[in-house]
Design a protein around this motif. Structure first.
Motif, short mmCIF file in Angstrom:
data_model
loop_
_atom_site.label_atom_id
_atom_site.label_comp_id
_atom_site.label_asym_id
_atom_site.label_seq_id
_atom_site.Cartn_x
_atom_site.Cartn_y
_atom_site.Cartn_z
N HIS A 609 16.82 15.01 4.72
CA HIS A 609 17.01 13.71 4.73
C HIS A 609 15.82 12.97 5.21
N PRO A 610 14.79 13.05 4.77
CA PRO A 610 13.68 12.57 5.39
C PRO A 610 13.68 11.10 5.62
N ARG A 611 13.13 10.69 6.54
CA ARG A 611 13.27 9.06 6.57
C ARG A 611 11.95 8.71 7.58
N ALA A 612 11.49 7.39 7.46
CA ALA A 612 10.53 6.91 8.29
C ALA A 612 11.25 5.84 9.15
N LEU A 613 11.34 6.21 10.34
CA LEU A 613 11.98 5.16 11.13
C LEU A 613 10.68 4.16 11.72
N PRO A 614 10.64 3.13 11.60
CA PRO A 614 9.54 2.45 12.29
C PRO A 614 9.50 2.26 13.69
N LEU A 615 8.60 2.39 14.44
CA LEU A 615 8.32 2.37 15.79
C LEU A 615 8.56 0.96 16.18
N LEU A 616 7.85 0.15 15.56
CA LEU A 616 7.81 -1.27 15.63
C LEU A 616 8.60 -2.21 14.72
N ASP A 617 9.29 -3.07 15.00
CA ASP A 617 9.94 -3.68 14.07
C ASP A 617 8.97 -4.79 13.54
N LEU A 618 7.89 -4.29 12.76
CA LEU A 618 6.88 -5.53 12.38
C LEU A 618 7.36 -6.14 11.39
N ILE B 232 -19.33 -1.40 14.16
CA ILE B 232 -19.32 0.19 14.99
C ILE B 232 -18.17 0.21 16.03
N ILE B 233 -17.64 1.27 15.79
CA ILE B 233 -16.48 1.79 16.54
C ILE B 233 -16.87 2.54 17.90
N ASP B 234 -17.09 2.13 19.03
CA ASP B 234 -17.36 2.99 20.07
C ASP B 234 -16.30 3.79 20.87
N ALA B 235 -14.97 3.31 20.70
CA ALA B 235 -13.92 3.83 21.47
C ALA B 235 -12.81 4.23 20.47
N ILE B 236 -12.08 5.05 20.73
CA ILE B 236 -10.74 5.05 19.89
C ILE B 236 -9.74 5.51 20.92
N SER B 237 -8.51 5.02 20.47
CA SER B 237 -7.43 5.49 21.53
C SER B 237 -6.31 5.76 20.60
N LEU B 238 -5.51 6.89 20.68
CA LEU B 238 -4.54 7.38 19.58
C LEU B 238 -3.07 6.78 20.46
N ASP B 239 -2.31 6.08 19.83
CA ASP B 239 -0.93 5.83 20.15
C ASP B 239 -0.27 7.00 20.54
N PRO B 240 0.34 7.29 21.62
CA PRO B 240 1.01 8.59 21.99
C PRO B 240 2.00 8.89 20.88
N GLY B 241 2.42 7.83 20.21
CA GLY B 241 3.49 8.31 18.85
C GLY B 241 2.74 8.52 17.78
N GLU B 242 1.51 8.37 17.98
CA GLU B 242 0.53 8.63 16.73
C GLU B 242 1.29 7.86 15.60
N HIS B 243 1.39 6.53 15.91
CA HIS B 243 1.91 5.67 14.83
C HIS B 243 0.76 5.00 14.21
N LEU B 259 -1.72 4.93 11.04
CA LEU B 259 -1.72 6.45 10.83
C LEU B 259 -0.35 6.76 10.31
N ASN B 260 0.58 6.44 10.89
CA ASN B 260 2.19 6.56 10.20
C ASN B 260 2.86 5.44 10.13
N SER B 261 1.99 4.25 10.47
CA SER B 261 2.86 3.06 10.64
C SER B 261 3.12 2.46 9.24
N PRO B 262 4.39 1.42 9.29
CA PRO B 262 4.51 0.55 8.21
C PRO B 262 3.37 -0.31 8.08
N VAL B 263 2.79 -0.64 6.95
CA VAL B 263 1.64 -1.59 6.77
C VAL B 263 2.23 -2.84 6.27
N THR B 264 1.45 -3.93 6.86
CA THR B 264 1.86 -5.26 6.33
C THR B 264 0.66 -5.33 5.46
N SER B 265 0.96 -6.60 4.76
CA SER B 265 0.06 -6.89 3.48
C SER B 265 -1.23 -7.61 4.05
N ASN B 266 -1.39 -7.56 5.40
CA ASN B 266 -2.51 -8.17 5.94
C ASN B 266 -3.58 -7.30 5.65
#
Lengths: 864, 465
Positions: A609-618, B232-243, B259-266
């Motif tokens: 049952h894969p699902r994506a739990l959002p980390l932030l409630d954007l 130009i990007i000089d530095a990157i930092s990964l969110d520890p949850g790789e979100h 990366l894994n995040s829900p994407v807004t329409s912005n």
């Protein structure tokens, strides 16, 4: 008040102590009663803590006094007894004194303000303890004296070091240190001690450097032990190996420019004194193993400062031991009697076991710092695993492999995976599915045989040699068992492969992964076929942990879980079988196995049952399934490789175990593709939907598919749950196209097309007001359709080329066979080949499309 | 709870500043360095500006929290030992990026010639040196299990190295190339490389002067995503949850890329870019993330260090480091127990002995593996268990063993005791009998003599009468 507390009443304790003293402790009138009564006294004093005085806070002076006097009379009685004991029991008295002194020092070390006193007291105890060592005392006394020395070195290291300090003679400063070393070594070499005492002697020898606690003393002790070991090995292996080995090892132990240390114990001459006794080989064997244990202790017990570990020397020495196989090189036959060869051969397995233990200690002690030397160790282990036949030794080698994998990580896993896999295949007796029938019939017999055999083999190390001697008898009785690996080795092999999958299951694993997955499901299925065996052990077996069939089942399930969870290129193909095994296992309530199965089911749940739990409630999404995944926006990325594009675990599933990241990116491309075809090429529909329709697993869902498409274009969010529900079922259809090279090609074509038209497609699709939402929600059915689309596009392309349809379907079948051809593929290919002519198929499909999916065609223009 | 410390450096100012990430107002002084564990070494690699002097005796520092005035370094490693110690090393060529493993046992450095150097900290030995890139190595990072080294170079390539293979001479001969992967998709200098969790399934994110960040799959060895940035990007930092990952641009914005995040329409910035943090007036040069992933620390060319709350995207703290650019920030965790072994052992001299002696300078030239027969290690667990709690007492065990022995000997020992007792009783009885006998004889003697004397006197009397 006091009575209400019953047995917890503190006031009871002095009384109890007195009554014990009165009734059970011997005195002049009742000299020596039954020893079991003493046992009772000891256990009562211990559980009730009768001798550790304390009082609850509102201090009752009466209680304090009563207890104090009771303890006083107890001590008085014991002193009287001890002084009046006849000489017959004096050795017990000595041992008891050593033990209590040792405990006194342990306790003293807890008081930080008594360090100085403790050290001076400890200094005074060293000489008497050494005297006990040097006398030919009984084993009990020896053991306790060694214990006392250990305690003193551990807690008051300065006492040994400082012994002669008061005399202010610099040269004598470390005499006590030397004395201790000499006493221990001479005892160790004498060959008169039993195994337990030898072990403790080795331990105290390895503790000695702690008395000074600096880098040099550790290093010196290590060098001495290694050189002594090497010279002992010269005696033992004389004639069994090439002469150069000894000098080679010596060179590794003493790099050029390094002075050779003084001999161990300072007494080189004494070492050879007893060699003329009846069984010199046995003596050599026990000496070498004690020294090797001592070496292990040095490598593993913590030390206050950084020390230089002679890794190269250690590896050379271990390699010398491991590479001896007891056979005589032709040239040296004359030097050695057969009798001696026999004796040495019986000692070799034990020595090799200790050699492996040193290797394990090196790996454990150096951790990541082993890096420059890992290659040598891996090479040695590889070679040894190839030669080794004895189960106990093989297990140890596997364990070291496992620890190496875990500590050195993915960097090593990608390079040694093949070696591990080939060994594991051999040891798990894996002959494809051929054994299945046989093993079910032989199951109980095999089980019994295995357990009795392993019981024999898994004795303590000390008795290894003897158990090896018993081996031929065993083999003679059970001829058919000759070819099967003992269960304990299988467990070790399973653990090694589990570690491999954990660390490097998905990187560069193409060559072995499918085979290993298949192996593990087969082993687990076979192991659990005969039901779940009881975990209880016979109380008549001593505490020694002989692996049982239940242990094997557990190990096989653990490896299976690793195989299912470790991301591969495909969805785990044995997921269903695995789930069933775990589900059944979980019903064995109260066992370790059930516990593990529960854990496994929990871990596998995300696959189902894969699902994506959002980390932030954007944005406040109400449904966890409808969080629009990143895939929607991934239009730019369309390069590279389509290999697993058809593998979709579900729309909203960025955190599933299955290579989620990679396929997420592809998901969009697929999606885009769909949109492109939707908006621009209506003709593609006629290819797409027939394929879904021919898919039997989807036949039952057409009503879902239609509406969901329909509604998404209109109402967006409402029907997402429908698609979410869908995809669980849809997923099944996804797998099987994956590795087909054909489909990759066609996918690439599509992708190119998609690239070209991506922007157009976007614009076209998103023109509607609701379009974006509809797009975001991306019903699974679309994707499934897309999956089938690949197949159909393929057939379409081929039909356009007037290529032979039969050949295509053949290819398809061969391409997917490895993954287990399922009914879906079979049926698709069957459909394809049945018609034998591509056009017929296409017509047929077209017909099916128009009859089954009118809604979709209608819905599409809406979204435009 | 571990405290987290922000450490910042600047190429123009020799000082290093430390602040407490969660509580700290700026205590911007090099003197206020909190004590840190020895094993923890930090690597500060200089990305900006490029080395000013290409002198061969490039100075690399191992050592303290403070750097002497007037000195300019392109790179240094510091191991916080105390305020005054320092070790200077002179590698063969200028070293730009430096990285150490988490236990502080190895240091890897990338040279301007494209060579990668691999040192052992405890001995200072240069264990290996290999030619990794055609042009200068610009960034280095270990993967999460520290068995792989990932390097980026000015020639735009990103390469993955297995340290096992680097050290396996025999195996290396068989391989066509030394690297595991070589990614060539970047067209310009690679400015930063980061990698996340996941062992073999981790992802690698690289930034380049070609205004892109690329995401790579370690297990597949393929590009997963290409993100085009406005700057130009000089530095990157990964969110520890790789979100998401954060990308600090030269335009002063920190872009947030999904990366894994829900994407807004912005869609103001470009695909995958879900937002931006902007407050810096000048370019962002370095980024670091707190352990919980909620705080982001950024260093800028304007000399300020800003701490962002990534949930609200607000600045919550500003530290001032120098007037010049900040070229590196690190967030390091400070364990509660500074040195558990020291506090556990009783040795008064322990702190001094505790490996707090300075590591030797890093050597200039590599030596052959045969010359490294020793590995210096601290044997034993990182933290010693409290010995007082689990001190083993042996008396009870000994007593039980002895009682068992007595029982085994069974009656024999007890009988021995009984025999002894009986013997002594017998002896006593015999003595007593003899005593009685003697008394009896004495009495008898007495009686007889009495009688004899009596009869004599009687008869004498009778005669007399």
């Amino acid at each position: 008040m006091s009575s209400s507390e019953g047995m917890y009443d503190v006031a009871l304790k002095p009384k109890l102590l007195r009554s014990l003293l009165r009734e059970y402790v011997p005195d002049e009138k009742h000299p020596f009663s039954n020893p079991s009564e003493l046992l009772y006294v000891v256990s009562t004093v211990k559980t009730q803590k009768l001798l550790s005085e304390w009082a609850p806070l509102p201090l009752e002076q009466d209680l304090v006094d009563a207890w104090k006097s009771a303890v006083d009379s107890w001590v008085h009685r014991l002193l009287t007894l001890a002084s009046s004991l006849p000489p017959v029991v004096s050795h017990l008295l000595k041992a008891a004194s050593c033990a209590s002194l040792s405990d006194m020092f342990t306790r003293l070390s807890g008081f930080s303000n008594a360090k100085k006193d403790g050290t001076s007291q400890a200094t005074r105890i060293i000489q008497p303890a050494l005297k006990l060592l040097n006398e030919d005392s009984s084993a009990v006394v020896l053991e306790e004296a060694v214990c006392l020395l250990c305690t003193v070195i551990n807690f008051f290291p300065l006492s040994v070091h400082r012994h002669y300090d008061s005399k202010a003679i610099q040269a004598l400063k470390h005499i006590s240190h030397w004395q201790v070393e000499a006493a221990i070594v001479s005892k160790l070499m004498s060959g008169k001690c039993c195994a337990d005492v030898l072990k403790k002697l080795g331990y105290v020898l390895s503790l000695l450097p702690k008395s000074r606690g600096d880098e040099d003393s550790w290093s010196l002790m290590m060098d001495k032990i290694l050189l002594c070991l090497n010279s002992q090995l010269n005696d033992a292996f004389q004639g069994l190996e090439e002469e150069v080995r000894s000098t080679q090892t010596l060179r590794a132990l003493l790099p050029p420019g390094k002075d050779s240390p003084p001999p161990l114990g300072g007494l080189a001459s004494e070492q050879t004194s007893d060699l003329s006794t009846r069984k010199p080989e046995r003596l050599l064997g026990s000496r070498i193993s004690t020294l090797m244990q001592c070496c292990c202790n040095l490598l593993t017990s913590s030390y206050p400062v950084m020390v230089p570990v002679p890794v190269s020397g250690l590896i050379a020495l271990v390699s010398r031991v491991l590479m001896v196989d007891g056979s005589l090189p032709p040239s040296s036959y004359s030097f050695m009697t057969t009798l001696k060869q026999e004796f040495i051969c019986s000692e070799i397995p034990l020595l090799q076991l200790h050699g492996l233990e040193i290797l394990a200690a090196v790996v454990q002690g150096l951790r990541s710092q082993l890096l420059p030397h890992v290659a040598a160790i891996v090479q040695l282990l590889k070679e040894y695993l190839r030669r080794c036949k004895f189960p106990d030794l093989k297990i140890k080698a596997y364990v070291i492999m496992k620890v190496l994998l875990m500590s050195m990580g993915i960097g090593i896993a990608i390079h040694i995976s093949q070696d591990i896999v080939s060994n594991v295949f051999m040891d798990l007796d894996f002959l494809g599915g051929e054994k299945d029938e046989k093993s079910s019939g032989l199951h109980t017999k095999a089980q019994m045989g295995l357990s009795s055999e392993s019981r024999l083999k898994k004795r303590k190390h000390s008795s290894l040699a003897s158990s090896l001697q018993e081996q031929p008898v065993q083999d003679g009785l059970e001829v058919e068992k000759l070819h099967s690996t003992p269960i304990s080795v299988k467990i070790a092999a399973l653990e090694a492969v589990e570690a491999l999958l954990t660390v490097g299951g998905s990187m560069r694993s193409e060559s072995w992964r499918a085979n290993v997955d298949h192996l593990l499901i087969t082993v687990a299925t076979n192991a659990c076929k005969g039901g779940w065996s009881k975990e209880e052990r016979s109380i008549f077996l001593s505490g020694d942990c002989t692996p049982t069939w239940a242990d094997f089942q557990l190990a096989s399930l653990r490896a299976l879980l690793a195989s299912l969870l470790s991301p591969g290129r495909l969805r785990p193909s044995h997921l269903a079988l695995g789930l069933e095994l775990f589900r059944r296992g979980m019903q064995e309530t109260g066992t370790k196995l059930a516990e593990y199965c529960g854990h496994a089911l929990l871990a596998l749940e995300v696959l189902i049952h894969p699902r994506a739990l959002p980390l932030l409630d954007l944005h406040s999404s109400t449904n966890e399934y409808n969080v629009p995944g990143p895939k929607i926006r991934d239009t730019v990325y369309a390069s590279g490789d389509r290999q697993i594009s058809t593998y979709q675990a579900g729309p909203g599933d960025p955190e599933s175990e299955d290579d989620d990241l990679y396929e997420n990116w592809h998901g969009n491309d697929d999606y885009l593709e769909t949109r492109v075809t939707e908006s621009q090429q209506n003709a593609h529909y006629s290819e797409k939907y027939p394929a879904t329709a021919t898919d039997p697993s989807l036949d039952e869902l057409p009503f879902v598919k239609g509406p969901s498409l329909n509604h998404t274009t209109k109402e967006g969010e409402v029907l997402v749950s429908v698609s979410g529900r869908n995809d669980n079922r849809m997923v099944d259809t996804d797998d099987y196209m994956v590795e087909s090279p054909r489909s990759r090609n066609t996918q690439d074509q599509i992708a190119d097309k998609a690239l070209d038209t991506a922007i157009d497609g976007c614009a076209a699709v998103q023109s509607g007001k609701n379009a974006l939402e509809g797009v975001d929600l991306e019903p699974a059915s679309q994707k499934i359709a897309l999956v089938e689309n690949d197949v159909m596009v393929k057939s379409n392309v081929i039909s356009e080329l007037h290529g032979g349809m039969a050949s295509t379907s053949e290819q398809q079948v061969t391409g997917t066979k490895d993954n287990g051809v399922t009914t879906i593929v079979k049926r698709i290919s069957a459909t394809l080949s049945n018609t034998d002519r591509s056009k017929e198929l296409m017509f047929e499909s077209d017909n099916e499309l128009s009859s089954d999916f009118p809604d979709i065609v209608d819905g599409d223009p809406d979204s435009d | 709870m571990e405290t987290e410390v922000v450490v910042a450096s600047s190429p123009t100012d020799a000082g290093i500043s430390c602040w407490d990430l969660h509580t700290g107002p700026s205590t911007s002084a090099t003197s206020r360095v909190p004590p840190l564990p020895t094993a923890l070494s930090l690597s500060l690699a200089a990305f900006l500006p490029p080395p000013k002097s290409e002198s061969p005796s490039h100075r690399l520092r191992l050592g303290p929290s403070s750097i002497g005035p007037g000195a300019r370094f392109d790179a240094f490693v510091f191991i916080v030992l105390g305020p005054q110690v320092e070790v200077r090393s002179f590698p063969a060529e200028p070293i730009k990026p430096l990285v150490s493993n988490s236990r502080g046992t190895y240091i890897a450095g990338g040279g301007v010639s494209g060579d990668i150097y691999f040192w052992e900290v405890a001995t200072g030995k240069l264990l290996k040196k290999w030619h990794a890139h055609y042009r200068a190595v610009s960034c280095l990072v270990f993967n999460d299990d520290e068995s792989l080294l990932i390097s980026g170079a000015e020639d735009g390539s990103v390469r993955v190295w297995s340290l096992f293979l680097i050290f396996d001479d025999a195996r290396r001969e068989e391989m066509k190339h030394l690297f595991e992967y070589s990614f060539h998709e970047h067209s310009l200098r690679v400015t930063d490389v980061k990698t996340g969790y996941g062992g073999s399934n981790a992802i690698i994110v690289s930034a380049s002067e070609d205004r892109t960040c690329k995401v790579w799959s370690l297990s597949k060895g393929k590009i997963l995503r290409n993100v085009v940035f406005p700057s130009i990007i000089d530095a990157i930092s990964l969110d520890p949850g790789e979100h998401v990952f954060y990308a600090g641009g030269r335009d002063g914005k920190i872009y947030i890329a999904g990366l894994n995040s829900p994407v807004t329409s912005n869609n103001n910035y470009g695909l995958h870019i879900v937002g931006a943090l902007s407050e810096h007036s000048k370019g962002v040069t370095c980024l670091a993330s707190s352990a919980d992933g909620f705080l982001l620390v950024s260093g800028s060319e304007d000399g300020m260090i800003r701490v962002w709350d990534t949930r609200t995207r607000n600045i919550i703290r500003v530290f001032r480091h120098t007037k010049g650019p900040v070229n590196n920030v690190l967030v390091i965790r400070q364990p509660k127990y500074i040195n558990p072994r020291t506090s556990a052992t009783s040795l008064s001299s322990a702190p001094r002995r505790q490996g707090l002696t300075l590591p030797p300078p890093l050597e200039k030239f590599a030596n052959s593996p045969d010359e490294n027969p020793y590995v210096k290690v601290l044997i034993g667990p990182e933290t010693l268990p409290n010995q007082l709690l689990d001190s083993p007492y042996i008396s009870v065990q000994t007593m039980e063993a002895q009682i068992k022995e007595l029982q085994q000997q069974g009656s024999s020992a007890a009988a021995d005791v009984d025999v002894e007792r009986l013997k002594s009783e017998q002896l006593r009885s015999v003595q007593m009998i003899q005593q009685w006998k003697k008394m009896y004889e004495n009495l008898h003697q007495f009686c007889v003599s009495e009688l004899l004397e009596g009869s004599q006197t009687e008869s004498a009397n009778g005669q007399n009468l």
